[in-house]
Design a protein around this motif. Structure first.
Motif, PDB file in Angstrom:
ATOM      1  N   PRO A 101       0.803  -1.239   0.000  1.00  0.00           N
ATOM      2  CA  PRO A 101       0.000   0.000   0.000  1.00  0.00           C
ATOM      3  C   PRO A 101       0.832   1.284   0.000  1.00  0.00           C
ATOM      4  CG  PRO A 101      -0.975  -1.613   1.479  1.00  0.00           C
ATOM      5  CD  PRO A 101       0.358  -2.178   1.044  1.00  0.00           C
ATOM      6  N   PRO A 102       1.913   1.399   0.811  1.00  0.00           N
ATOM      7  CA  PRO A 102       2.685   2.653   0.770  1.00  0.00           C
ATOM      8  C   PRO A 102       3.301   2.924  -0.600  1.00  0.00           C
ATOM      9  CG  PRO A 102       3.224   1.397   2.737  1.00  0.00           C
ATOM     10  CD  PRO A 102       2.416   0.490   1.859  1.00  0.00           C
ATOM     11  N   CYS A 103       3.544   1.851  -1.365  1.00  0.00           N
ATOM     12  CA  CYS A 103       4.140   2.047  -2.686  1.00  0.00           C
ATOM     13  C   CYS A 103       3.223   2.861  -3.600  1.00  0.00           C
ATOM     14  CB  CYS A 103       4.449   0.703  -3.335  1.00  0.00           C
ATOM     15  SG  CYS A 103       5.730  -0.254  -2.502  1.00  0.00           S
ATOM     16  N   ARG A 104       1.933   2.684  -3.454  1.00  0.00           N
ATOM     17  CA  ARG A 104       1.010   3.435  -4.321  1.00  0.00           C
ATOM     18  C   ARG A 104       1.138   4.933  -4.054  1.00  0.00           C
ATOM     19  NH1 ARG A 104      -4.151   0.042  -6.129  1.00  0.00           N
ATOM     20  NH2 ARG A 104      -3.218  -2.034  -6.017  1.00  0.00           N
ATOM     21  N   GLY A 105       1.321   5.290  -2.782  1.00  0.00           N
ATOM     22  CA  GLY A 105       1.505   6.699  -2.458  1.00  0.00           C
ATOM     23  C   GLY A 105       2.789   7.255  -3.028  1.00  0.00           C
ATOM     24  N   THR A 106       3.859   6.464  -2.955  1.00  0.00           N
ATOM     25  CA  THR A 106       5.132   6.959  -3.485  1.00  0.00           C
ATOM     26  C   THR A 106       5.086   7.030  -5.010  1.00  0.00           C
ATOM     27  OG1 THR A 106       6.109   4.743  -3.462  1.00  0.00           O
ATOM     28  CG2 THR A 106       6.477   6.120  -1.542  1.00  0.00           C
ATOM     29  N   LEU A 107       4.396   6.077  -5.654  1.00  0.00           N
ATOM     30  CA  LEU A 107       4.295   6.123  -7.115  1.00  0.00           C
ATOM     31  C   LEU A 107       3.547   7.375  -7.571  1.00  0.00           C
ATOM     32  CD1 LEU A 107       3.539   2.356  -7.815  1.00  0.00           C
ATOM     33  CD2 LEU A 107       5.622   3.584  -8.463  1.00  0.00           C
ATOM     34  N   ALA A 108       2.452   7.685  -6.894  1.00  0.00           N
ATOM     35  CA  ALA A 108       1.697   8.895  -7.261  1.00  0.00           C
ATOM     36  C   ALA A 108       2.561  10.138  -7.079  1.00  0.00           C
ATOM     37  CB  ALA A 108       0.433   8.989  -6.409  1.00  0.00           C
TER      38      ALA A 108
END
Length: 213
Positions: A113-120
């Motif tokens: 889940p944290p990866c989605r925030g960093t990708l955005a």
């Protein structure tokens, strides 16, 4: 110790990130004491080691516990490694193609889940810095179909590729996601960021601005 997962009892290190192996296809091929961590044998080995360390500390033998603690060396990555990948659109991408630009390499996974925030956030960075900053998003421990779907849903201006174990190892031990490496325009390492702490975006963008601004 700047990375995770790592285990301490009191202030004595019991397990290092490397002990838990490598996040990627072919995970844990003899790289760590508790790999592959999915196996019952690895879990049992970890429980035994942890119990022994707790017993030593609770019995007042902390010096002995420290002597048994694993030694850590976290050598910094000196420069952008040689690599060659084919992105999800079929375009080849190699280190030489990134010459003269700041480069940010993100290791991530679809189940993180944290990866989605960093990708955005990386998508916003790419829009801000344009050609001055190359961003390569390398998926580990993920099915390509899921990566394609997520990339299609997010529609971010990133270079999406699948990371092989050999490729990930060329950047060091990728023991957690997201893990992000930053390189300056000459290819020299300019920063490494592990996980998604609250200060990640501020800390990383300050560094990026100094080399790509």
């Amino acid at each position: 110790m700047r990375r995770y997962p790592a285990i301490f009892v009191d202030d004595v290190l019991v397990a290092t990130p490397k002990d838990f192996g490598f996040y990627g296809k072919g995970e844990g091929a003899g790289d760590g004491r508790y790999t592959p961590f999915q196996s019952a044998e690895s879990h049992e080995r970890f429980r035994n080691d942890l119990s022994k360390m707790i017993d030593l500390i609770l019995s007042g033998r902390k010096a002995e516990a420290r002597a048994r603690a694993p030694q850590t060396t976290e050598a910094a990555l000196p420069a952008l490694p040689e690599f060659s990948v084919t992105d999800l659109d079929g375009h080849a991408l190699a280190r030489a193609d990134l010459a003269g630009r700041a480069v940010l390499v993100e290791f991530w996974a679809t189940w993180c889940p944290p990866c989605r925030g960093t990708l955005a956030w990386l998508g916003d960075l790419k829009k801000k810095y344009g050609d001055r900053l190359a961003i390569v998003a390398l998926a580990v421990q993920s099915d390509e179909a899921d990566v394609r779907k997520l990339a299609g849903d997010l529609k971010l201006p990133l270079s999406w590729s699948m990371a092989t174990p050999d490729l990930a190892r060329s950047f060091g031990d990728i023991t957690s996601v997201p893990t992000m490496f930053l390189f300056d325009r000459s290819g020299k390492a300019a920063g490494a960021f592990y996980g998604a702490p609250p200060t990640l975006h501020h800390d990383a963008e300050s560094r990026i601005a100094s080399i790509a601004g």
